[in-house]
Design an enzyme around this catalytic site. Structure first.
Site, PDB file in Angstrom:
ATOM      1  N   GLU A 197      20.186  31.186   5.415  1.00 55.29           N
ATOM      2  CA  GLU A 197      19.318  32.551   4.032  1.00 55.29           C
ATOM      3  C   GLU A 197      18.551  31.291   4.144  1.00 55.29           C
ATOM      4  O   GLU A 197      18.305  31.345   3.262  1.00 55.29           O
ATOM      5  CB  GLU A 197      20.142  32.477   3.015  1.00 55.29           C
ATOM      6  N   PRO A 198      17.961  31.156   4.982  1.00 59.80           N
ATOM      7  CA  PRO A 198      16.380  30.123   3.518  1.00 59.80           C
ATOM      8  C   PRO A 198      15.555  30.846   3.100  1.00 59.80           C
ATOM      9  O   PRO A 198      15.507  31.813   3.284  1.00 59.80           O
ATOM     10  CB  PRO A 198      15.452  30.186   5.563  1.00 59.80           C
ATOM     11  N   GLY A 199      16.109  30.902   2.059  1.00 61.78           N
ATOM     12  CA  GLY A 199      14.473  31.616   0.997  1.00 61.78           C
ATOM     13  C   GLY A 199      13.444  30.501   0.798  1.00 61.78           C
ATOM     14  O   GLY A 199      12.028  30.360   1.491  1.00 61.78           O
ATOM     15  N   ARG A 200      13.150  29.323   0.206  1.00 62.86           N
ATOM     16  CA  ARG A 200      12.449  28.380  -0.204  1.00 62.86           C
ATOM     17  C   ARG A 200      11.940  28.156   1.247  1.00 62.86           C
ATOM     18  O   ARG A 200      10.025  28.118   1.504  1.00 62.86           O
ATOM     19  CB  ARG A 200      13.123  27.338  -0.877  1.00 62.86           C
ATOM     20  N   ARG A 211       9.646  25.226 -12.828  1.00 60.44           N
ATOM     21  CA  ARG A 211      10.038  24.326 -12.176  1.00 60.44           C
ATOM     22  C   ARG A 211      10.483  22.977 -12.606  1.00 60.44           C
ATOM     23  O   ARG A 211      11.269  22.122 -12.749  1.00 60.44           O
ATOM     24  CB  ARG A 211      10.267  24.495 -10.257  1.00 60.44           C
ATOM     25  N   TYR A 254      10.049  30.513  -5.711  1.00 57.94           N
ATOM     26  CA  TYR A 254      10.981  30.191  -7.074  1.00 57.94           C
ATOM     27  C   TYR A 254       9.531  30.822  -7.912  1.00 57.94           C
ATOM     28  O   TYR A 254      10.271  29.708  -8.771  1.00 57.94           O
ATOM     29  CB  TYR A 254      11.662  29.112  -6.999  1.00 57.94           C
ATOM     30  N   GLY A 265      19.152  26.576   1.511  1.00 54.41           N
ATOM     31  CA  GLY A 265      19.282  25.244   0.687  1.00 54.41           C
ATOM     32  C   GLY A 265      17.509  24.439   1.949  1.00 54.41           C
ATOM     33  O   GLY A 265      17.871  23.224   0.676  1.00 54.41           O
ATOM     34  N   CYS A 310       3.594  27.020 -25.978  1.00 54.33           N
ATOM     35  CA  CYS A 310       3.921  26.910 -27.204  1.00 54.33           C
ATOM     36  C   CYS A 310       5.554  25.669 -26.932  1.00 54.33           C
ATOM     37  O   CYS A 310       6.650  26.438 -28.265  1.00 54.33           O
ATOM     38  CB  CYS A 310       4.605  27.898 -28.239  1.00 54.33           C
ATOM     39  N   GLU A 311       5.181  24.999 -26.288  1.00 56.19           N
ATOM     40  CA  GLU A 311       6.425  23.647 -26.036  1.00 56.19           C
ATOM     41  C   GLU A 311       5.296  22.637 -25.633  1.00 56.19           C
ATOM     42  O   GLU A 311       5.030  23.303 -24.492  1.00 56.19           O
ATOM     43  CB  GLU A 311       7.405  24.347 -25.829  1.00 56.19           C
TER      44      GLU A 311
HETATM   45  C1  LIG Z   1      23.157  32.860  -1.538  1.00 53.97           C
HETATM   46  C2  LIG Z   1      22.377  31.951  -1.566  1.00 53.97           C
HETATM   47  N1  LIG Z   1      21.385  32.089  -0.200  1.00 53.97           N
HETATM   48  C3  LIG Z   1      20.072  31.420  -0.286  1.00 53.97           C
HETATM   49  C4  LIG Z   1      19.811  30.494  -0.982  1.00 53.97           C
HETATM   50  C5  LIG Z   1      18.746  30.505  -0.747  1.00 53.97           C
HETATM   51  O1  LIG Z   1      18.425  29.170  -0.685  1.00 53.97           O
HETATM   52  P1  LIG Z   1      16.260  27.970  -0.413  1.00 53.97           P
HETATM   53  O2  LIG Z   1      15.876  29.158  -1.325  1.00 53.97           O
HETATM   54  O3  LIG Z   1      17.215  26.979  -0.841  1.00 53.97           O
HETATM   55  O4  LIG Z   1      16.948  28.367   0.862  1.00 53.97           O
HETATM   56  C6  LIG Z   1      20.198  30.839  -2.472  1.00 53.97           C
HETATM   57  C7  LIG Z   1      19.214  30.008  -3.570  1.00 53.97           C
HETATM   58  O5  LIG Z   1      19.894  29.061  -3.136  1.00 53.97           O
HETATM   59  C8  LIG Z   1      21.606  30.909  -2.793  1.00 53.97           C
HETATM   60  O6  LIG Z   1      22.099  31.157  -3.287  1.00 53.97           O
HETATM   61  N1  LIG Z   2      15.570  28.438  -8.536  1.00 56.30           N
HETATM   62  C1  LIG Z   2      15.662  27.223  -8.041  1.00 56.30           C
HETATM   63  C2  LIG Z   2      16.370  27.229  -6.629  1.00 56.30           C
HETATM   64  C3  LIG Z   2      17.869  27.655  -6.647  1.00 56.30           C
HETATM   65  C4  LIG Z   2      18.056  28.866  -5.347  1.00 56.30           C
HETATM   66  C5  LIG Z   2      18.699  30.286  -5.959  1.00 56.30           C
HETATM   67  N2  LIG Z   2      19.858  30.279  -5.399  1.00 56.30           N
HETATM   68  C6  LIG Z   2      14.360  26.453  -7.437  1.00 56.30           C
HETATM   69  O1  LIG Z   2      13.656  26.937  -8.246  1.00 56.30           O
HETATM   70  O2  LIG Z   2      14.405  25.466  -6.909  1.00 56.30           O
END
Ligand SMILES: Cc1ncc(COP(=O)(O)O)c(C=O)c1O
Ligand SMILES: N[C@@H](CCCC[NH3+])C(=O)O
Length: 452
Positions: free
Chosen positions: A309-312, A348, A409, A267, A379-380
């Site tokens: 669990e960093p993604g973004r 987004r 994302y 997050g 188309c919006e």
């Molecule tokens: C279970 C879980 N872990 C980790 C993440 C990664 O989140 P972020 O990309 O915001 O770090 C998400 C998506 O929000 C998630 O659903």
């Molecule tokens: N999809 C979202 C975040 C959700 C993360 C998944 N749990 C975004 O684009 O910011």
């Protein structure tokens, strides 16, 4: 010489002799301003990438991904850092995070198979999902994933029934600590009343724990929570620790079981525009790690192994989206700059109202900046990529635009809307580019329709 990469780009001098190396968030650290007015990322000019791969296209800076993965590992050397693959996944991405020593959070049979195909060690895979299908669970069990995160009470017996006699699967249980955090209601998952997890409040989480402990084929190793996404501060994580450590103590007192792991999810916010806040790994480690140690001491618990669990945070700042301008329309008091992508590759802004930076690349312009709306081709009317961004007033069809902070994302949420085909992804590193994911072609799209 130092040129700022602020959202309102300063006029670039076409005669400038040197490259600028003053990359600033939200651009990847390797970004340079070239004398031509173009930008390079990972040592490759963006205009060259657009020529080679076409547009729309996504560029991902391998060294930026690796550096960002390493930053979390360095800040939390004893923790498990799992990259959240939902942000962006490809076989190369899987290899990069594997080589950097991360684990991988996946949430479908598709993501599991991709990771396995790329050779990711199954023991470092974590399977999530509020509605895991039998195929998701069977794939996870067949591959031998390290952890499955149970999301609901109903899932406990369903999962246990799939595990062969004599085997045990390590699981965590996802709990809801009642912490409101995240940039938009759609991504706030730490509060009650949304679909994920089992609430701590009211004793639901404690009951789920009791049921899991009663299943001999499930080996409960810890608690999990994920508060939300694009969280800019540390207070929500601190609050989560304060709510989850007492639950760990309750579990010990009720069942005599000391759970060894605590996964606080991801997050972490990134800047989409210059000056927006982010989370620094070391600050997180100090503050959240310190809070965990203090709370455990208070309850006489050993400190569980932390997982995040960093993604973004890992993928987002490494990505740049490239578009060509298809039309420029002046209507009323607005200027619409329409590009060859849009909400099918970046939903987004439409979903969460996110505001992006856009920059003219590929040529220099000394024209005065003008506020424009960058729109897509779908188309919006809500297909807006960036509202009120300043671009040079001589912007014209054929110009190349770049959008930073596009690594998370975007491609992973790309859709088939209007059958325009999903864009390719190219990696850049040390002056070289290579295609990771090819463009979805008309033939691909046609072949899905079996014509029945
Ligand atoms: C279970 C879980 N872990 C980790 C993440 C990664 O989140 P972020 O990309 O915001 O770090 C998400 C998506 O929000 C998630 O659903
Ligand atoms: N999809 C979202 C975040 C959700 C993360 C998944 N749990 C975004 O684009 O910011």
């Amino acid at each position: 010489m130092s040129l700022s990469l602020a959202p309102v780009p300063p006029p670039l001098s076409p005669s400038a002799a040197d490259e600028s190396s003053a990359a600033m968030p939200p651009w990847p650290a390797s970004t340079r301003v070239l004398p031509s007015g173009d930008l390079s990322v990972g040592g490759v000019a963006l205009a060259r990438l657009a020529d080679r791969f076409g547009t729309p296209a996504y560029v991902i800076d391998e060294q930026e991904v690796r550096a960002r993965a390493r930053a979390w590992r360095a800040a939390l050397p004893d923790a498990e850092v799992a990259y959240a693959g939902k942000a962006f996944l490809s076989r190369a991405m899987v290899r990069w995070v594997e080589e950097e020593g991360l684990s991988l959070d996946v949430c479908s049979a598709g993501e599991l198979e991709l990771a396995a195909h790329a050779g990711f060690p199954a023991g470092r895979l974590v399977l999530h999902g509020n509605a895991k299908s039998p195929a998701d669970l069977r794939t996870a069990l067949r591959l031998g994933v390290g952890r499955i995160v149970i999301d609901s009470t109903g899932e406990i017996a369903r999962l246990a029934a799939l595990i062969p006699a004599g085997s045990r699967q390590r699981v965590l249980v996802r709990v809801v600590p009642g912490v409101e955090a995240g940039a938009h209601t759609s991504v706030r998952t730490g509060v009650e009343g949304q679909k994920f997890g089992v609430p701590v409040a009211g004793g639901e989480a404690a009951d789920a724990v009791a049921r899991i402990l009663g299943q001999p084929r499930l080996d409960l190793v810890g608690l999990h929570c994920h508060l939300g996404s694009q969280i800019a501060g540390l207070v929500p994580y601190v609050t989560a620790v304060r709510r989850l450590v007492p639950l760990l103590a309750e579990i010990r007192d009720r069942h005599g079981v000391t759970l060894p792991e605590l996964d606080l999810g991801g997050g972490f916010a990134i800047p989409y525009r210059a000056g927006e806040p982010t989370v620094e790994p070391q600050a997180y480690a100090d503050r959240v790690g310190g809070e965990l140690a203090r709370n455990c001491a208070r309850f006489g618990l050993p400190v569980p192994r932390l997982a995040i669990e960093p993604g973004r945070w890992i993928a987002g700042p490494a990505g740049v989206a490239l578009y060509h301008v298809l039309s420029v329309k002046h209507t009323g008091d607005r200027t619409f700059v329409a590009v060859d992508g849009g909400m099918s590759d970046n939903p987004r802004p439409a979903l969460y109202g996110v505001r992006y930076t856009v920059r003219l690349v590929g040529r220099a312009s000394t024209a005065a900046p003008r506020a424009v709306t960058v729109v897509g081709r779908h188309c919006e009317a809500g297909d807006i990529l960036a509202e009120g961004v300043e671009l040079p007033s001589d912007i014209r069809p054929g110009d190349l635009l770049a959008v930073p902070a596009a690594g998370a994302y975007h491609v992973s949420m790309a859709s088939g809307y209007n059958l325009v085909g999903r864009p390719p992804v190219a990696a850049v590193r040390d002056g070289h580019a290579r295609l990771l994911v090819r463009r979805e072609t008309l033939a691909d799209l046609r072949s899905r329709d079996i014509g029945a």
